[in-house]
Write a protein that holds these residues in place. Structure first.
Motif, PDB file in Angstrom:
ATOM      1  N   SER A   2       0.828  -1.209   0.000  1.00  0.00           N
ATOM      2  CA  SER A   2       0.000   0.000   0.000  1.00  0.00           C
ATOM      3  C   SER A   2       0.863   1.260   0.000  1.00  0.00           C
ATOM      4  CB  SER A   2      -0.964   0.000   1.191  1.00  0.00           C
ATOM      5  OG  SER A   2      -0.248  -0.018   2.401  1.00  0.00           O
ATOM      6  N   ASP A   3       2.043   1.216   0.620  1.00  0.00           N
ATOM      7  CA  ASP A   3       2.927   2.387   0.607  1.00  0.00           C
ATOM      8  C   ASP A   3       3.440   2.682  -0.808  1.00  0.00           C
ATOM      9  OD1 ASP A   3       2.633   2.801   3.320  1.00  0.00           O
ATOM     10  OD2 ASP A   3       4.463   1.707   3.856  1.00  0.00           O
ATOM     11  N   ILE A   4       3.815   1.651  -1.539  1.00  0.00           N
ATOM     12  CA  ILE A   4       4.287   1.841  -2.907  1.00  0.00           C
ATOM     13  C   ILE A   4       3.141   2.332  -3.795  1.00  0.00           C
ATOM     14  CG2 ILE A   4       5.144   0.644  -4.968  1.00  0.00           C
ATOM     15  CD1 ILE A   4       6.818  -1.107  -3.073  1.00  0.00           C
ATOM     16  N   LEU A   5       1.955   1.766  -3.608  1.00  0.00           N
ATOM     17  CA  LEU A   5       0.798   2.183  -4.384  1.00  0.00           C
ATOM     18  C   LEU A   5       0.497   3.670  -4.160  1.00  0.00           C
ATOM     19  CD1 LEU A   5      -1.339   1.218  -6.366  1.00  0.00           C
ATOM     20  CD2 LEU A   5      -2.762   0.584  -4.428  1.00  0.00           C
ATOM     21  N   PRO A  14      -6.007   5.137  -3.542  1.00  0.00           N
ATOM     22  CA  PRO A  14      -5.825   4.441  -4.832  1.00  0.00           C
ATOM     23  C   PRO A  14      -6.725   3.222  -4.942  1.00  0.00           C
ATOM     24  CG  PRO A  14      -3.711   4.850  -3.757  1.00  0.00           C
ATOM     25  CD  PRO A  14      -4.782   5.211  -2.767  1.00  0.00           C
ATOM     26  N   GLN A  15      -7.090   2.910  -6.188  1.00  0.00           N
ATOM     27  CA  GLN A  15      -8.016   1.802  -6.437  1.00  0.00           C
ATOM     28  C   GLN A  15      -7.332   0.450  -6.523  1.00  0.00           C
ATOM     29  OE1 GLN A  15     -10.583   2.793  -9.701  1.00  0.00           O
ATOM     30  NE2 GLN A  15     -11.378   4.592  -8.676  1.00  0.00           N
TER      31      GLN A  15
END
Length: 178
Positions: A2-5, A14-15
């Motif tokens: 989730s951090d990279i996203l 983000p979706q």
């Protein structure tokens, strides 16, 4: 993760999908037939995306963006389109070149403007083929586009508003032409 996203996306939530794709340059249609939306120097990505989505909903055959219009792949544009760019072709091209090609095939060019030479969109005859030009949010269409258009069109407004949002105006005129 989730951090990279979150780093790859500009959306606060983000979706969950990120992709890198190779963009192909598509050839312009021959304009012998079809119904097209032409966007001249539309600057707001949300307006651009909304108009592409509206063209898709109306079953138009394509959208042409001027080379000074907002980026088709701006994240706000992509969100506004809701995937419509996968359903109809969208081209970025110099408008004088596009208009010359349309004129050569006889495709009627309608351009929206508030000029005294324009007619109310409700007075237009039904057209099987056309190109509808929507202009810049603050400036409208250019004088060059007004000169090349076969018909200038406006939306009569009985209220006190000076103008309509370009995406709203596009929706009204597009669906009236069907």
């Amino acid at each position: 993760t989730s951090d990279i996203l979150k780093e790859l996306s500009d959306a606060p939530t983000p979706q969950g999908i990120v992709a890198e794709v190779v963009l192909e340059d598509g050839d312009l249609p021959d304009f012998q037939t079809g119904r097209y939306l032409v966007l001249e120097d539309v600057q707001d990505p949300g307006n651009l995306g909304t108009m592409v989505r509206t063209a898709d909903a109306a079953g138009l055959d394509g959208v042409i963006l001027s080379d000074k219009s907002a980026d088709l792949y701006n994240p706000k544009t992509l969100r506004s389109m809701q995937g419509s760019h996968f359903h109809l072709p969208v081209f970025r091209q110099s408008l004088p070149f596009v208009f010359a090609k349309m004129k050569a095939t006889g495709l009627p060019i309608l351009a929206t403007t508030l000029s005294e030479q324009s007619v109310d969109y409700r007075e237009l005859d039904h057209l099987e083929t056309f190109a509808l030009v929507m202009g810049n949010e603050g400036q409208g269409i250019s004088s060059e586009t007004a000169d090349i258009a076969d018909q200038l069109v406006h939306i009569s407004m009985p209220g006190q508003a000076e103008s309509l949002n370009v995406a709203v105006a596009a929706g009204i005129v597009i669906f009236s032409l069907l």
